[in-house]
Design an enzyme around this catalytic site. Structure first.
Site, PDB file in Angstrom:
ATOM      1  N   ARG A  42       0.828  -1.206   0.000  1.00  0.00           N
ATOM      2  CA  ARG A  42       0.000   0.000   0.000  1.00  0.00           C
ATOM      3  C   ARG A  42       0.866   1.262   0.000  1.00  0.00           C
ATOM      4  O   ARG A  42       2.047   1.208   0.281  1.00  0.00           O
ATOM      5  CB  ARG A  42      -0.895   0.027   1.251  1.00  0.00           C
ATOM      6  CG  ARG A  42      -1.989  -0.978   1.255  1.00  0.00           C
ATOM      7  CD  ARG A  42      -2.672  -1.093   2.605  1.00  0.00           C
ATOM      8  NE  ARG A  42      -1.815  -1.710   3.603  1.00  0.00           N
ATOM      9  CZ  ARG A  42      -2.143  -1.895   4.879  1.00  0.00           C
ATOM     10  NH1 ARG A  42      -3.309  -1.474   5.318  1.00  0.00           N
ATOM     11  NH2 ARG A  42      -1.316  -2.489   5.711  1.00  0.00           N
TER      12      ARG A  42
ATOM     13  N   LYS B 269       1.904   1.931   7.405  1.00  0.00           N
ATOM     14  CA  LYS B 269       2.238   1.135   8.588  1.00  0.00           C
ATOM     15  C   LYS B 269       3.082   1.936   9.568  1.00  0.00           C
ATOM     16  O   LYS B 269       3.676   2.961   9.235  1.00  0.00           O
ATOM     17  CB  LYS B 269       3.015  -0.128   8.167  1.00  0.00           C
ATOM     18  CG  LYS B 269       2.178  -1.163   7.468  1.00  0.00           C
ATOM     19  CD  LYS B 269       0.889  -1.513   8.203  1.00  0.00           C
ATOM     20  CE  LYS B 269       1.096  -2.343   9.453  1.00  0.00           C
ATOM     21  NZ  LYS B 269      -0.210  -2.646  10.131  1.00  0.00           N
TER      22      LYS B 269
ATOM     23  N   TYR C 212      -1.009   4.296  10.736  1.00  0.00           N
ATOM     24  CA  TYR C 212      -1.350   3.302  11.752  1.00  0.00           C
ATOM     25  C   TYR C 212      -0.162   3.172  12.691  1.00  0.00           C
ATOM     26  O   TYR C 212       0.974   3.051  12.233  1.00  0.00           O
ATOM     27  CB  TYR C 212      -1.625   1.929  11.111  1.00  0.00           C
ATOM     28  CG  TYR C 212      -2.908   1.874  10.319  1.00  0.00           C
ATOM     29  CD1 TYR C 212      -4.134   1.982  10.955  1.00  0.00           C
ATOM     30  CD2 TYR C 212      -2.894   1.693   8.946  1.00  0.00           C
ATOM     31  CE1 TYR C 212      -5.324   1.936  10.241  1.00  0.00           C
ATOM     32  CE2 TYR C 212      -4.077   1.644   8.224  1.00  0.00           C
ATOM     33  CZ  TYR C 212      -5.283   1.764   8.871  1.00  0.00           C
ATOM     34  OH  TYR C 212      -6.459   1.712   8.157  1.00  0.00           O
TER      35      TYR C 212
ATOM     36  N   HIS D 207      -0.599   1.340  16.143  1.00  0.00           N
ATOM     37  CA  HIS D 207      -0.798   0.092  16.909  1.00  0.00           C
ATOM     38  C   HIS D 207       0.175  -0.016  18.073  1.00  0.00           C
ATOM     39  O   HIS D 207       0.870  -1.021  18.235  1.00  0.00           O
ATOM     40  CB  HIS D 207      -0.702  -1.136  15.986  1.00  0.00           C
ATOM     41  CG  HIS D 207      -1.775  -1.168  14.945  1.00  0.00           C
ATOM     42  ND1 HIS D 207      -3.117  -1.274  15.265  1.00  0.00           N
ATOM     43  CD2 HIS D 207      -1.714  -1.068  13.595  1.00  0.00           C
ATOM     44  CE1 HIS D 207      -3.830  -1.252  14.166  1.00  0.00           C
ATOM     45  NE2 HIS D 207      -3.012  -1.114  13.142  1.00  0.00           N
TER      46      HIS D 207
ATOM     47  N   GLU E 140      -5.814   4.391  13.699  1.00  0.00           N
ATOM     48  CA  GLU E 140      -6.753   3.446  14.312  1.00  0.00           C
ATOM     49  C   GLU E 140      -7.533   4.020  15.488  1.00  0.00           C
ATOM     50  O   GLU E 140      -8.515   3.409  15.915  1.00  0.00           O
ATOM     51  CB  GLU E 140      -6.045   2.149  14.737  1.00  0.00           C
ATOM     52  CG  GLU E 140      -5.073   2.250  15.909  1.00  0.00           C
ATOM     53  CD  GLU E 140      -3.661   2.653  15.495  1.00  0.00           C
ATOM     54  OE1 GLU E 140      -3.473   3.083  14.345  1.00  0.00           O
ATOM     55  OE2 GLU E 140      -2.753   2.558  16.340  1.00  0.00           O
TER      56      GLU E 140
ATOM     57  N   ASP F 262      -2.656  -7.537  15.021  1.00  0.00           N
ATOM     58  CA  ASP F 262      -1.989  -6.227  15.118  1.00  0.00           C
ATOM     59  C   ASP F 262      -2.170  -5.612  16.501  1.00  0.00           C
ATOM     60  O   ASP F 262      -1.461  -4.670  16.870  1.00  0.00           O
ATOM     61  CB  ASP F 262      -2.466  -5.270  14.014  1.00  0.00           C
ATOM     62  CG  ASP F 262      -3.964  -5.072  14.015  1.00  0.00           C
ATOM     63  OD1 ASP F 262      -4.679  -5.794  14.749  1.00  0.00           O
ATOM     64  OD2 ASP F 262      -4.438  -4.188  13.286  1.00  0.00           O
TER      65      ASP F 262
HETATM   66  N1  NAD Z   1      -4.313  -8.157  10.524  1.00  0.00           N
HETATM   67  C1  NAD Z   1      -4.662  -7.147   9.739  1.00  0.00           C
HETATM   68  O1  NAD Z   1      -4.121  -6.961   8.660  1.00  0.00           O
HETATM   69  C2  NAD Z   1      -5.751  -6.212  10.176  1.00  0.00           C
HETATM   70  C3  NAD Z   1      -6.351  -5.343   9.265  1.00  0.00           C
HETATM   71  C4  NAD Z   1      -7.395  -4.521   9.710  1.00  0.00           C
HETATM   72  C5  NAD Z   1      -7.801  -4.558  11.033  1.00  0.00           C
HETATM   73  N2  NAD Z   1      -7.177  -5.408  11.894  1.00  0.00           N
HETATM   74  C6  NAD Z   1      -7.554  -5.557  13.300  1.00  0.00           C
HETATM   75  O2  NAD Z   1      -8.711  -6.351  13.409  1.00  0.00           O
HETATM   76  C7  NAD Z   1      -9.241  -6.123  14.721  1.00  0.00           C
HETATM   77  C8  NAD Z   1     -10.741  -5.913  14.630  1.00  0.00           C
HETATM   78  O3  NAD Z   1     -11.004  -4.670  14.003  1.00  0.00           O
HETATM   79  P1  NAD Z   1     -12.496  -4.203  13.671  1.00  0.00           P
HETATM   80  O4  NAD Z   1     -12.407  -2.975  12.860  1.00  0.00           O
HETATM   81  O5  NAD Z   1     -13.282  -5.334  13.169  1.00  0.00           O
HETATM   82  O6  NAD Z   1     -12.999  -3.805  15.120  1.00  0.00           O
HETATM   83  P2  NAD Z   1     -14.514  -3.455  15.549  1.00  0.00           P
HETATM   84  O7  NAD Z   1     -14.413  -2.542  16.712  1.00  0.00           O
HETATM   85  O8  NAD Z   1     -15.321  -3.031  14.375  1.00  0.00           O
HETATM   86  O9  NAD Z   1     -15.065  -4.877  16.023  1.00  0.00           O
HETATM   87  C9  NAD Z   1     -14.532  -5.544  17.112  1.00  0.00           C
HETATM   88  C10 NAD Z   1     -15.627  -6.349  17.739  1.00  0.00           C
HETATM   89  O10 NAD Z   1     -15.048  -7.142  18.776  1.00  0.00           O
HETATM   90  C11 NAD Z   1     -16.055  -7.278  19.761  1.00  0.00           C
HETATM   91  N3  NAD Z   1     -15.468  -7.820  20.967  1.00  0.00           N
HETATM   92  C12 NAD Z   1     -14.705  -7.221  21.906  1.00  0.00           C
HETATM   93  N4  NAD Z   1     -14.377  -8.109  22.875  1.00  0.00           N
HETATM   94  C13 NAD Z   1     -14.948  -9.284  22.514  1.00  0.00           C
HETATM   95  C14 NAD Z   1     -14.980 -10.579  23.101  1.00  0.00           C
HETATM   96  N5  NAD Z   1     -14.361 -10.852  24.257  1.00  0.00           N
HETATM   97  N6  NAD Z   1     -15.658 -11.551  22.452  1.00  0.00           N
HETATM   98  C15 NAD Z   1     -16.287 -11.315  21.284  1.00  0.00           C
HETATM   99  N7  NAD Z   1     -16.304 -10.115  20.700  1.00  0.00           N
HETATM  100  C16 NAD Z   1     -15.632  -9.120  21.302  1.00  0.00           C
HETATM  101  C17 NAD Z   1     -16.639  -5.893  19.871  1.00  0.00           C
HETATM  102  O11 NAD Z   1     -17.902  -5.902  20.509  1.00  0.00           O
HETATM  103  C18 NAD Z   1     -16.726  -5.507  18.397  1.00  0.00           C
HETATM  104  O12 NAD Z   1     -17.976  -5.834  17.826  1.00  0.00           O
HETATM  105  C19 NAD Z   1      -8.468  -4.925  15.268  1.00  0.00           C
HETATM  106  O13 NAD Z   1      -7.435  -5.353  16.117  1.00  0.00           O
HETATM  107  C20 NAD Z   1      -7.890  -4.295  14.026  1.00  0.00           C
HETATM  108  O14 NAD Z   1      -6.756  -3.497  14.292  1.00  0.00           O
HETATM  109  C21 NAD Z   1      -6.155  -6.219  11.486  1.00  0.00           C
END
Ligand code: NAD
Length: 364
Positions: free
Chosen positions: A15, A75, A94, A96, A118, A270
């Site tokens: 990206r 990043k 980002y 993190h 974020e 992340d």
């Molecule tokens: N690996 C990657 O490349 C990448 C890319 C984008 C986002 N992410 C990460 O993905 C993660 C999720 O992001 P998002 O935008 O979907 O977040 P979000 O806030 O939209 O959704 C997270 C959900 O988790 C729920 N939650 C919290 N604790 C919980 C538990 N104990 N049990 C069940 N559900 C629970 C919340 O209620 C919420 O609905 C973040 O850490 C984000 O940084 C990673």
């Protein structure tokens, strides 16, 4: 304002933080943009397109960092970039930091005004700059999971959609937010059986209404998680507690109960990951086996689809960047509460409570 756009150096990152169209917008608003040669190439944008939009170029990443009032990245800065950060510089990217105490210390040492994509907040408490990348990661989780379920990757050989007369694969998604809901959508699309768990009943209600019986929604508690995980062919970790380290919702014991060759994709890596047996992987070696289960935990999944991700990210960052160019960073932060929520470090301190708690310090 001089905006610097370095080439991303994280392994496999494709990206870029600025498209030619965003470059045109900010230069028209009066900013100067200095870019590292070929910074946009992996996302399909040539230097010529940026030059036509008003950018200047250099072959030296050092020069980009040195010249800029504000570095706009994708990043978090990596070790090779720590020495390039300029005292008091603004970095919009980002970060993190909950999973990056070393970087947090460096940002404090250099007095960086660190505005983390974020934690920028929308008026409704949502995270508009996290959303598009979460949508990408959520959708990718299913196609990657399907891929690593294949036998040649040590997978169980389950086809998620099955065929008539066979049982489809079972996809279990923990977390029904932006990424989780998009995983659910893709999993339904390929014809899998789908279970989704969350603590937030409104999220479960919305999915229940949308999929009308095609998806099982469950309250996230240890008993439900244990039951669902034991039957999962593909487990997707998609939980988030904003700015905090991800909670461990699946124990090693639960992973051990999964069928051999099943797959875990922990999107939340992340923020440290939400599965006890998980550790971060990279695009070079994305998967490892633990307890007989394939674990995928790449922290920058959207890099796999650099073009779509760049478009999605920059359409979300554009209004904030334009505001900072128009008003100046401090005025923009003072005027816009949601943008101000993005500030994680300032003047040598961590100023976002959850981040300070997660890393265990609030100054260098
Ligand atoms: N690996 C990657 O490349 C990448 C890319 C984008 C986002 N992410 C990460 O993905 C993660 C999720 O992001 P998002 O935008 O979907 O977040 P979000 O806030 O939209 O959704 C997270 C959900 O988790 C729920 N939650 C919290 N604790 C919980 C538990 N104990 N049990 C069940 N559900 C629970 C919340 O209620 C919420 O609905 C973040 O850490 C984000 O940084 C990673």
């Amino acid at each position: 304002m001089i905006i610097g756009v370095p080439r991303e150096i994280k392994i496999g990152e494709k990206r870029v933080s600025m498209t030619p169209s965003l470059c045109r917008r900010v230069t028209q608003l009066g900013a100067k943009v200095i870019m590292e040669n070929n910074a946009g190439l992996t996302a399909g944008f040539t230097d010529a397109e940026y030059k036509a939009a008003g950018a200047t170029f250099t072959a030296s990443a050092d020069k980009v960092w040195k010249s800029a009032d504000m570095i706009v990245k994708v990043k978090e800065p990596l070790e090779a970039e720590y020495s390039r950060m300029q005292q008091g510089q603004t970095i919009f990217t980002y970060l993190h930091l909950a999973a990056g105490p070393v970087l947090a210390k460096q940002l404090c040492k250099k007095g960086i005004l660190g505005i983390a994509y974020e934690t920028v907040e929308g008026a409704d408490g949502s995270f508009p700059l996290l959303k598009p990348m979460s949508q990408v990661a959520g959708r990718l989780a299913i196609q990657l999971g399907a891929y690593f379920l294949q036998s040649q990757y040590g997978g169980s050989g389950v086809l998620l959609g099955g065929i008539p007369g066979t049982m489809p694969g079972h996809v279990v998604v923990i977390g029904a937010g932006n990424s989780g809901a998009h995983s659910v959508q893709m999993a339904v699309g390929v014809g899998a059986r789908v279970t989704v768990l969350d603590l937030d009943t409104r999220k479960l209600e919305a999915l229940d209404t949308e999929y009308r019986g095609r998806v099982v929604t469950l309250m996230s508690n240890p008993a439900n998680i244990e039951h669902a995980v034991a039957d999962a062919d593909l487990l997707v970790g998609a939980v988030l507690i904003p700015a905090a380290k991800a909670p461990i919702v699946v124990s090693a014991k639960m992973v051990a109960q999964m069928r051999p060759g099943s797959v875990i994709v922990d999107i939340a890596i992340d923020q440290g990951g939400c599965i006890e047996t998980i550790h971060a992987t990279s695009h070079e070696k994305p998967v490892y086996q633990s307890h007989g289960v394939n674990h995928y935990a790449v922290p920058n999944m959207p890099a796999l689809v650099g073009r779509t991700s760049t478009m999605g990210l920059t359409q979300a960052t554009e209004p904030y960047l334009a505001m900072m160019v128009q008003k100046g960073v401090e005025r923009a932060l003072a005027d816009h509460k949601g943008l101000a929520k993005g500030v994680n470090t300032r003047g040598g301190r961590i100023v976002y409570d959850e981040v300070a708690k997660a890393v265990g310090f609030d100054r260098a």
